[in-house]
Design an enzyme around this catalytic site. Structure first.
Site, PDB file in Angstrom:
ATOM      1  N   LEU A   1       0.928  -1.289  -0.052  1.00  0.00           N
ATOM      2  CA  LEU A   1       0.074  -0.067   0.019  1.00  0.00           C
ATOM      3  C   LEU A   1       0.854   1.242   0.081  1.00  0.00           C
ATOM      4  CD1 LEU A   1      -2.820  -1.118   2.605  1.00  0.00           C
ATOM      5  CD2 LEU A   1      -2.943  -0.922   0.339  1.00  0.00           C
TER       6      LEU A   1
ATOM      7  N   GLU B   1     -12.965   5.739  -3.995  1.00  0.00           N
ATOM      8  CA  GLU B   1     -13.995   5.106  -2.777  1.00  0.00           C
ATOM      9  C   GLU B   1     -13.538   5.815  -1.482  1.00  0.00           C
ATOM     10  OE1 GLU B   1     -13.556   0.825  -2.458  1.00  0.00           O
ATOM     11  OE2 GLU B   1     -12.224   0.889  -4.206  1.00  0.00           O
TER      12      GLU B   1
ATOM     13  N   LYS C   1     -12.300   6.147   2.302  1.00  0.00           N
ATOM     14  CA  LYS C   1     -11.077   5.741   3.137  1.00  0.00           C
ATOM     15  C   LYS C   1     -11.815   5.771   4.568  1.00  0.00           C
ATOM     16  CE  LYS C   1      -7.388   4.117   4.706  1.00  0.00           C
ATOM     17  NZ  LYS C   1      -7.604   4.272   6.345  1.00  0.00           N
TER      18      LYS C   1
ATOM     19  N   ARG D   1      -5.504  -6.943  11.506  1.00  0.00           N
ATOM     20  CA  ARG D   1      -4.291  -6.787  10.719  1.00  0.00           C
ATOM     21  C   ARG D   1      -3.139  -7.054  11.296  1.00  0.00           C
ATOM     22  NH1 ARG D   1      -3.519  -1.456   7.139  1.00  0.00           N
ATOM     23  NH2 ARG D   1      -3.223  -0.669   9.224  1.00  0.00           N
TER      24      ARG D   1
ATOM     25  N   GLU E   1     -12.942  -2.297   7.180  1.00  0.00           N
ATOM     26  CA  GLU E   1     -12.651  -1.491   8.202  1.00  0.00           C
ATOM     27  C   GLU E   1     -13.734  -1.253   9.084  1.00  0.00           C
ATOM     28  OE1 GLU E   1      -9.372   1.274   9.336  1.00  0.00           O
ATOM     29  OE2 GLU E   1      -9.839  -0.392   8.035  1.00  0.00           O
TER      30      GLU E   1
END
Length: 300
Positions: free
Chosen positions: A1, A29, A31, A52, A86
């Site tokens: 990323l 999109e 975030k 994560r 998320e």
């Protein structure tokens, strides 16, 4: 990323992509700033949820995530699949929670991290988090999946996805998509750039950014970092050039031409030990010249 926060970085990214596939598209999109969670399915059934973590090993938060009605317990895909989303807490939900809480939570990001990572699923449920899914990390059949395909897959399988999703072919369309999100947003970009012109045509307020320690070409663009002299290492020279860009609206190109330039904001790279002192010196010089430092929304 990786991220791009200037037109130069966005254009460089799109250029690299186009070198690989000239027909490549990109998506715009929302975030979300919460806690990333990854959900694993095997033979069509949900089996676990993890954070994560460090990118390799995360925390098992299956019990907590099972209290959140944002995903299906079964899907049509019959192999092993991992999706990413998320976890967030809406500000309105946080405000409602804090009104009755003995210990109010400071902000939504901390609130959702505590809700998911704590050991009591009851606390998770009380805080009412949601998960917005946006990516497919892994499929056991190894089939490549574009972002558009992944978004459609998640939506069709019953995962909660945010409805705003735009496919763009170039930087101009990216700006137009951003304008759709918020007409009041201030678009910051390289002074005199096509990106800022596109932003103006979309009705956005734009802010021209200048670079304190970068050399300019005669057309007002930055000298590519791959070329000699692209970065100005002499701090005194960089400060003097910056002051002139702000007070006179001029900068001398690497080839000697005088270039007109608007300066609403100054970009200073913070990836070196002297960055903070550099910024302090620029600010002191600006104030000595009678320049007022103000929030960007008060300037443009």
């Amino acid at each position: 990323l990786d991220k791009a926060v200037t037109e130069e970085e966005l254009t460089a990214f799109l250029t690299r992509v186009k070198k690989v596939d000239d027909n490549a598209k990109c998506t715009v999109e929302y975030k979300f700033d919460g806690l990333t969670v990854c959900l694993t399915y095997e033979n069509g059934k949900f089996v676990r949820a993890t954070t994560r973590g460090n990118g390799v090993v995360g925390e098992d938060v299956t019990a907590q995530v099972l209290t959140i009605p944002s995903f299906p317990l079964s899907i049509s895909y019959q192999g092993t699949l991992e999706v990413r989303g998320e976890a967030v807490i809406r500000l309105s939900v946080l405000e409602e929670y804090n009104r009755a809480a003995s210990e109010p939570l400071k902000n939504a990001r901390n609130a959702v991290a505590g809700a998911i990572r704590n050991l009591d699923p009851k606390i998770t449920a009380q805080r009412k988090p949601e998960i917005y899914f946006y990516d497919v990390n892994y499929t056991s059949d190894g089939a490549p999946m574009s972002q558009t395909t992944a978004h459609e897959f998640l939506k069709n399988e019953g995962f909660k996805v945010f409805p705003y999703f735009r496919v763009c072919h170039n930087a101009k369309e990216v700006i137009e998509a951003i304008a759709e999100v918020d007409k009041d947003v201030i678009l910051m970009g390289l002074a005199g750039s096509c990106m800022l012109e596109a932003g103006k045509k979309c009705g956005l307020r734009v802010a021209s950014e200048v670079f304190a320690d970068r050399a300019y070409q005669a057309d007002g663009s930055l000298v590519p970092r791959s070329k000699p002299g692209a970065v100005i290492h002499d701090k005194d020279e960089a400060i003097a050039r910056t002051i002139r860009m702000v007070t006179e609206g001029k900068v001398t190109a690497i080839t000697g031409e005088e270039v007109s330039i608007d300066a609403h904001s100054i970009c200073v790279h913070g990836d070196n030990p002297s960055a903070v002192e550099f910024v302090k010196n620029i600010r002191a010089r600006l104030e000595a010249e009678g320049v007022t430092i103000a929030p960007i929304e008060e300037i443009v």
